[in-house]
Design a protein around this motif. Structure first.
Motif, mmCIF file in Angstrom:
data_model
loop_
_atom_site.group_PDB
_atom_site.id
_atom_site.type_symbol
_atom_site.label_atom_id
_atom_site.label_comp_id
_atom_site.label_asym_id
_atom_site.label_seq_id
_atom_site.Cartn_x
_atom_site.Cartn_y
_atom_site.Cartn_z
ATOM 1 N N PRO A 215 0.823 -1.205 0.000
ATOM 2 C CA PRO A 215 0.000 0.000 0.000
ATOM 3 C C PRO A 215 0.865 1.268 0.000
ATOM 4 C CG PRO A 215 0.182 -0.767 2.240
ATOM 5 C CD PRO A 215 0.929 -1.769 1.369
ATOM 6 N N PRO A 216 0.232 2.426 -0.284
ATOM 7 C CA PRO A 216 0.974 3.697 -0.245
ATOM 8 C C PRO A 216 1.581 3.916 1.142
ATOM 9 C CG PRO A 216 -1.193 4.009 -1.209
ATOM 10 C CD PRO A 216 -1.170 2.619 -0.654
ATOM 11 N N ARG A 217 2.732 4.593 1.182
ATOM 12 C CA ARG A 217 3.411 4.799 2.458
ATOM 13 C C ARG A 217 4.357 5.983 2.362
ATOM 14 N NH1 ARG A 217 7.443 -0.439 1.974
ATOM 15 N NH2 ARG A 217 8.768 0.421 0.330
ATOM 16 N N VAL A 218 4.940 6.333 3.510
ATOM 17 C CA VAL A 218 5.990 7.338 3.581
ATOM 18 C C VAL A 218 7.257 6.619 4.040
ATOM 19 C CG1 VAL A 218 6.810 9.429 4.728
ATOM 20 C CG2 VAL A 218 4.400 9.234 4.077
ATOM 21 N N ALA A 219 8.324 6.740 3.265
ATOM 22 C CA ALA A 219 9.624 6.188 3.652
ATOM 23 C C ALA A 219 10.330 7.220 4.525
ATOM 24 C CB ALA A 219 10.459 5.873 2.418
ATOM 25 N N LEU A 220 10.842 6.767 5.667
ATOM 26 C CA LEU A 220 11.523 7.655 6.600
ATOM 27 C C LEU A 220 12.976 7.240 6.736
ATOM 28 C CD1 LEU A 220 8.735 7.677 9.312
ATOM 29 C CD2 LEU A 220 9.315 9.560 7.771
ATOM 30 N N SER A 221 13.852 8.226 6.740
ATOM 31 C CA SER A 221 15.279 7.980 6.908
ATOM 32 C C SER A 221 15.809 8.999 7.911
ATOM 33 C CB SER A 221 15.989 8.139 5.559
ATOM 34 O OG SER A 221 17.378 8.039 5.728
ATOM 35 N N LEU A 222 16.488 8.491 8.925
ATOM 36 C CA LEU A 222 17.008 9.367 9.977
ATOM 37 C C LEU A 222 18.492 9.111 10.186
ATOM 38 C CD1 LEU A 222 16.578 11.366 12.373
ATOM 39 C CD2 LEU A 222 16.060 9.355 13.773
ATOM 40 N N GLU A 223 19.251 10.200 10.216
ATOM 41 C CA GLU A 223 20.666 10.135 10.587
ATOM 42 C C GLU A 223 20.851 11.068 11.771
ATOM 43 O OE1 GLU A 223 25.104 11.316 8.905
ATOM 44 O OE2 GLU A 223 23.406 11.225 7.513
ATOM 45 N N TRP A 224 21.303 10.488 12.893
ATOM 46 C CA TRP A 224 21.509 11.282 14.105
ATOM 47 C C TRP A 224 22.751 10.736 14.797
ATOM 48 C CZ3 TRP A 224 16.853 13.801 16.716
ATOM 49 C CH2 TRP A 224 17.266 14.716 17.685
ATOM 50 N N THR A 225 23.876 11.357 14.518
ATOM 51 C CA THR A 225 25.160 10.901 15.020
ATOM 52 C C THR A 225 25.186 10.903 16.546
ATOM 53 O OG1 THR A 225 26.233 11.807 13.066
ATOM 54 C CG2 THR A 225 27.664 11.296 14.934
ATOM 55 N N GLY A 226 25.657 9.800 17.110
ATOM 56 C CA GLY A 226 25.822 9.707 18.555
ATOM 57 C C GLY A 226 24.582 9.266 19.315
ATOM 58 N N GLU A 227 23.462 8.997 18.632
ATOM 59 C CA GLU A 227 22.241 8.573 19.322
ATOM 60 C C GLU A 227 21.923 7.117 19.000
ATOM 61 O OE1 GLU A 227 20.798 10.196 21.630
ATOM 62 O OE2 GLU A 227 21.858 12.077 21.295
ATOM 63 N N THR A 228 21.279 6.437 19.942
ATOM 64 C CA THR A 228 20.901 5.037 19.732
ATOM 65 C C THR A 228 19.385 4.837 19.722
ATOM 66 O OG1 THR A 228 21.061 4.592 22.096
ATOM 67 C CG2 THR A 228 23.031 4.163 20.751
ATOM 68 N N GLU A 229 18.631 5.760 20.335
ATOM 69 C CA GLU A 229 17.173 5.686 20.340
ATOM 70 C C GLU A 229 16.574 7.069 20.127
ATOM 71 O OE1 GLU A 229 15.874 1.925 23.112
ATOM 72 O OE2 GLU A 229 15.640 3.944 23.906
ATOM 73 N N VAL A 230 15.585 7.143 19.234
ATOM 74 C CA VAL A 230 14.923 8.401 18.917
ATOM 75 C C VAL A 230 13.431 8.123 18.760
ATOM 76 C CG1 VAL A 230 14.740 10.252 17.206
ATOM 77 C CG2 VAL A 230 16.962 9.276 17.723
ATOM 78 N N THR A 231 12.593 9.035 19.259
ATOM 79 C CA THR A 231 11.152 8.915 19.079
ATOM 80 C C THR A 231 10.733 9.751 17.876
ATOM 81 O OG1 THR A 231 10.785 8.553 21.421
ATOM 82 C CG2 THR A 231 8.900 9.320 20.143
ATOM 83 N N ILE A 232 9.954 9.128 16.961
ATOM 84 C CA ILE A 232 9.503 9.828 15.743
ATOM 85 C C ILE A 232 7.983 9.922 15.777
ATOM 86 C CG2 ILE A 232 9.473 9.798 13.218
ATOM 87 C CD1 ILE A 232 12.089 8.185 13.339
ATOM 88 N N VAL A 233 7.478 11.143 15.543
ATOM 89 C CA VAL A 233 6.039 11.373 15.498
ATOM 90 C C VAL A 233 5.665 12.063 14.196
ATOM 91 C CG1 VAL A 233 5.779 11.517 18.011
ATOM 92 C CG2 VAL A 233 6.154 13.593 16.689
ATOM 93 N N ARG A 234 4.406 11.892 13.811
ATOM 94 C CA ARG A 234 3.864 12.508 12.601
ATOM 95 C C ARG A 234 2.883 13.601 13.016
ATOM 96 N NH1 ARG A 234 1.445 8.340 11.046
ATOM 97 N NH2 ARG A 234 -0.559 8.902 11.939
ATOM 98 N N ALA A 235 2.992 14.790 12.436
ATOM 99 C CA ALA A 235 2.023 15.868 12.645
ATOM 100 C C ALA A 235 1.015 15.782 11.499
ATOM 101 C CB ALA A 235 2.710 17.220 12.656
ATOM 102 N N ASP A 236 -0.235 15.432 11.850
ATOM 103 C CA ASP A 236 -1.284 15.238 10.850
ATOM 104 C C ASP A 236 -2.016 16.533 10.525
ATOM 105 O OD1 ASP A 236 -0.960 12.504 10.319
ATOM 106 O OD2 ASP A 236 -2.087 11.937 12.106
ATOM 107 N N PRO A 237 -2.752 16.553 9.410
ATOM 108 C CA PRO A 237 -3.489 17.754 9.015
ATOM 109 C C PRO A 237 -4.543 18.196 10.025
ATOM 110 C CG PRO A 237 -3.292 16.260 7.164
ATOM 111 C CD PRO A 237 -2.782 15.528 8.368
ATOM 112 N N ASP A 238 -4.979 17.313 10.923
ATOM 113 C CA ASP A 238 -5.978 17.700 11.923
ATOM 114 C C ASP A 238 -5.343 18.397 13.125
ATOM 115 O OD1 ASP A 238 -4.764 15.614 13.275
ATOM 116 O OD2 ASP A 238 -6.607 14.469 13.597
ATOM 117 N N GLY A 239 -4.014 18.615 13.075
ATOM 118 C CA GLY A 239 -3.325 19.317 14.141
ATOM 119 C C GLY A 239 -2.797 18.420 15.257
#
Length: 191
Positions: free
Chosen positions: A15-39
């Motif tokens: 199905p349709p999707r968004v591919a996400l790629s993150l580079e954050w030097t020196g980190e091992t865990e990061v929380t990722i959130v999506r801001a939707d059109p409904d705010g």
């Protein structure tokens, strides 16, 4: 310190999707959130937190609204980086299974019935009394209606039945006619 969060729409994926790629030097865990059109901000599935290996993480968001822009943010402690807006432009309705994206399918959405809000009640008509006594639990239930989806052959019907079989909450995305914008509603399968 390199910090880059890239969000790329993949509308032709099944199905349709968004591919996400993150580079954050020196980190091992990061929380990722999506801001939707409904705010509202919603966590990205399997990225709460995302485990970075060598400062890198890649993943997919199958729950982004179709046809409307969203942005993504990655946060560690008090530091946040944000992607540019991304829109998954599609012109067909999709019934998506967030937990098992491979079950998701393009559907021919025929429409929704009139919403009703049922209430649990009993009507008592005592002998000799002109008016009945109505007893309720005092609250109407949430709105519900019937969705009509058309399948064209037995294989497509079997695929749809496989999609709703586990009773998970599904996402129905239906773009308005003549545009690629969409509205998203959650559909608890089996209701």
């Amino acid at each position: 310190m390199a910090t880059i969060l890239t969000a790329t729409a993949e509308p032709d994926n099944d199905p349709p999707r968004v591919a996400l790629s993150l580079e954050w030097t020196g980190e091992t865990e990061v929380t990722i959130v999506r801001a939707d059109p409904d705010g509202r901000s919603r966590p990205v599935r399997l990225a709460e937190p995302a485990a970075l290996i060598g400062g890198l993480w890649t993943g997919y968001d199958y729950e982004s609204w179709l046809g409307q822009p969203a942005t993504y943010s990655a946060t560690v402690d008090a530091t946040t980086i944000t992607s540019g807006p991304v829109t998954v432009a599609v012109d067909a309705a999709w019934l998506r299974h967030p937990g098992v994206p491979s079950l998701s399918m393009r559907v021919n959405f025929e429409g929704a019935g009139e919403p009703v809000r049922p209430i649990q009640q009993t009507v008592h008509e005592p002998l000799g009394r002109q008016h009945p006594i109505v007893v309720t639990d005092g609250r109407r239930r949430s709105a519900r209606s019937t969705l009509t989806l058309r399948t064209y052959d037995a294989a497509e019907m079997d695929q749809l039945l496989g999609l709703v079989d586990d009773g998970a909450v599904l996402l129905l995305d239906v773009p308005p006619r003549g545009t690629t914008a969409s509205s998203t509603c959650t559909w608890p399968s089996g209701t």
